[in-house]
Design a protein around this motif. Structure first.
Motif, mmCIF file in Angstrom:
data_model
loop_
_atom_site.group_PDB
_atom_site.id
_atom_site.type_symbol
_atom_site.label_atom_id
_atom_site.label_comp_id
_atom_site.label_asym_id
_atom_site.label_seq_id
_atom_site.Cartn_x
_atom_site.Cartn_y
_atom_site.Cartn_z
ATOM 1 N N PRO A 201 0.873 -1.393 -0.002
ATOM 2 C CA PRO A 201 0.101 -0.015 -0.012
ATOM 3 C C PRO A 201 0.771 1.412 0.017
ATOM 4 N N LYS A 202 0.518 2.103 -0.775
ATOM 5 C CA LYS A 202 1.206 3.473 -0.833
ATOM 6 C C LYS A 202 0.860 4.327 0.285
ATOM 7 N N PRO A 203 1.883 5.193 0.707
ATOM 8 C CA PRO A 203 1.732 5.903 2.082
ATOM 9 C C PRO A 203 0.541 7.053 1.539
ATOM 10 N N PRO A 204 -0.105 7.425 2.313
ATOM 11 C CA PRO A 204 -1.075 8.655 1.970
ATOM 12 C C PRO A 204 -0.049 9.983 1.565
ATOM 13 N N PRO A 205 -0.526 10.819 0.757
ATOM 14 C CA PRO A 205 0.133 11.814 0.371
ATOM 15 C C PRO A 205 0.143 12.839 1.593
ATOM 16 N N MET A 206 1.369 13.553 1.690
ATOM 17 C CA MET A 206 1.435 14.700 2.849
ATOM 18 C C MET A 206 0.554 15.836 2.156
ATOM 19 N N ASP A 207 -0.357 16.587 3.287
ATOM 20 C CA ASP A 207 -1.040 17.636 3.007
ATOM 21 C C ASP A 207 -0.568 18.917 3.911
ATOM 22 N N THR A 208 -1.141 19.855 3.516
ATOM 23 C CA THR A 208 -0.813 21.133 4.340
ATOM 24 C C THR A 208 -2.192 21.572 5.272
ATOM 25 N N MET A 209 -2.076 21.703 6.345
ATOM 26 C CA MET A 209 -3.269 22.112 7.332
ATOM 27 C C MET A 209 -3.688 23.724 6.611
ATOM 28 N N PRO A 210 -4.928 23.958 6.674
ATOM 29 C CA PRO A 210 -5.385 25.289 6.178
ATOM 30 C C PRO A 210 -5.156 26.253 7.106
ATOM 31 N N ALA A 211 -5.228 27.386 6.852
ATOM 32 C CA ALA A 211 -5.110 28.586 8.130
ATOM 33 C C ALA A 211 -6.394 28.765 8.776
ATOM 34 N N ARG A 212 -5.955 28.957 9.841
ATOM 35 C CA ARG A 212 -7.322 29.279 10.768
ATOM 36 C C ARG A 212 -7.941 30.638 10.408
ATOM 37 N N LYS A 213 -9.148 30.968 10.164
ATOM 38 C CA LYS A 213 -9.545 32.220 9.868
ATOM 39 C C LYS A 213 -9.348 33.186 11.107
ATOM 40 N N PRO A 214 -8.873 34.468 10.717
ATOM 41 C CA PRO A 214 -8.475 35.469 11.581
ATOM 42 C C PRO A 214 -9.893 35.787 12.290
ATOM 43 N N GLY A 215 -9.631 36.161 13.784
ATOM 44 C CA GLY A 215 -10.943 36.392 14.490
ATOM 45 C C GLY A 215 -10.606 35.906 16.103
ATOM 46 N N LEU A 216 -11.533 35.931 16.716
ATOM 47 C CA LEU A 216 -11.605 35.679 18.295
ATOM 48 C C LEU A 216 -11.885 34.139 18.263
ATOM 49 N N TRP A 217 -11.039 33.293 18.907
ATOM 50 C CA TRP A 217 -11.223 31.978 19.077
ATOM 51 C C TRP A 217 -11.350 31.467 20.379
ATOM 52 N N GLU A 218 -12.170 30.563 20.734
ATOM 53 C CA GLU A 218 -12.237 29.942 21.881
ATOM 54 C C GLU A 218 -11.699 28.582 21.992
ATOM 55 N N THR A 219 -10.801 28.271 22.905
ATOM 56 C CA THR A 219 -10.048 27.061 22.892
ATOM 57 C C THR A 219 -10.216 26.376 24.205
ATOM 58 N N ALA A 220 -10.473 25.077 24.396
ATOM 59 C CA ALA A 220 -10.618 24.254 25.368
ATOM 60 C C ALA A 220 -9.865 23.189 25.218
ATOM 61 N N TYR A 221 -8.654 22.917 26.454
ATOM 62 C CA TYR A 221 -7.919 22.029 26.446
ATOM 63 C C TYR A 221 -8.028 20.893 27.552
ATOM 64 N N SER A 222 -8.023 19.775 27.313
ATOM 65 C CA SER A 222 -8.192 18.760 28.577
ATOM 66 C C SER A 222 -7.743 17.565 28.440
ATOM 67 N N GLU A 223 -7.021 16.944 29.760
ATOM 68 C CA GLU A 223 -6.463 15.678 29.504
ATOM 69 C C GLU A 223 -7.151 14.405 30.056
ATOM 70 N N GLU A 224 -7.005 13.261 29.265
ATOM 71 C CA GLU A 224 -7.926 12.270 29.731
ATOM 72 C C GLU A 224 -7.500 11.943 31.468
ATOM 73 N N GLY A 225 -8.695 11.833 32.206
ATOM 74 C CA GLY A 225 -8.518 11.643 33.579
ATOM 75 C C GLY A 225 -8.677 12.854 34.257
ATOM 76 N N SER A 226 -8.606 14.006 33.818
ATOM 77 C CA SER A 226 -8.707 15.139 34.598
ATOM 78 C C SER A 226 -10.117 15.447 34.754
ATOM 79 N N ASP A 227 -10.236 16.218 36.367
ATOM 80 C CA ASP A 227 -11.589 16.412 36.610
ATOM 81 C C ASP A 227 -12.121 17.877 36.190
ATOM 82 N N GLY A 228 -13.322 17.922 36.279
ATOM 83 C CA GLY A 228 -13.964 19.180 36.007
ATOM 84 C C GLY A 228 -14.171 19.534 34.692
ATOM 85 N N VAL A 229 -14.553 20.810 34.378
ATOM 86 C CA VAL A 229 -14.537 21.046 33.074
ATOM 87 C C VAL A 229 -13.583 21.756 32.593
#
Length: 201
Positions: A38-66
């Motif tokens: 099987p041939k390896p999948p071709p390498m791609d480039t992630m698109p750019a995020r649209k400029p503006g205000l972003w909300e980001t939530a980061y969590s780890e498995e096993g962490s408590d709370g929101v």
């Protein structure tokens, strides 16, 4: 003359009987088809995020709370340096990154990513995960992250992480690219906290 006829007939009869008793040889087996790796999948480039205000939530498995939500003003320069998790400027430290556009068993597209990031005294981090959603405005990133060689022993670990990030609108006039508002209205700028200077400085 008559005897010659009988001799010839006998030879024909013997030859015929010999042919009848001989088993037919089986045809040679068909050649085994060559199976290509099987041939390896071709390498791609992630698109750019649209400029503006972003909300980001980061969590780890096993962490408590929101998972706490941070707000970040993203412009083109900030997006260029953002790390894989989208909450710091560690992107330039991830020099070994491979991204492939894939489809799951239901035909839904996603980006698969493998990356190795050299964080200096923070060790080397290997990340293997996938982005689901419209990366330019809304996505969920799930991954396995393994860190080794960090100066602080507790940082050497394996964690499963989830990052949910979405664009909520334009940046307010009070925020510029790289500005972050943490829970509790704590405001900072990623460029001020990083060795990466904004373009033009």
């Amino acid at each position: 003359m008559r005897s010659s006829y009988f001799i010839a007939a006998a030879v024909v009869a013997v030859t015929t009987l010999s042919g009848c008793g001989k088993k037919e040889e089986a045809p040679p087996p068909a050649p085994t088809p060559v199976v290509e790796a099987p041939k390896p999948p071709p390498m791609d480039t992630m698109p750019a995020r649209k400029p503006g205000l972003w909300e980001t939530a980061y969590s780890e498995e096993g962490s408590d709370g929101v998972a706490p939500v941070m707000k970040i003003c993203i412009d083109a320069e900030t997006d260029k340096h953002l790390g894989i998790t989208g909450n710091d400027l560690s992107g330039d430290k991830c020099t070994k990154t491979a991204v492939s556009r894939m489809e799951d068993e239901d035909g839904k597209p996603y980006w698969a990513m493998i990356a190795e990031c050299d964080m200096g005294s923070g060790g080397k981090t290997e990340i293997n995960g996938k982005f689901v959603g419209d990366y330019t405005s809304n996505y969920t990133f799930t991954a396995r992250s393994q860190t080794t060689g960090a100066a602080l022993e507790h940082m050497n670990r394996v964690v499963n992480i989830t990052v949910k990030s979405r664009r909520v609108g334009a940046c307010p006039a009070s925020m510029k690219g790289g500005d972050v508002i943490m829970p509790g209205d704590v405001k900072m700028n990623l460029f001020d906290m990083s060795v990466v200077p904004p373009e033009g400085q």
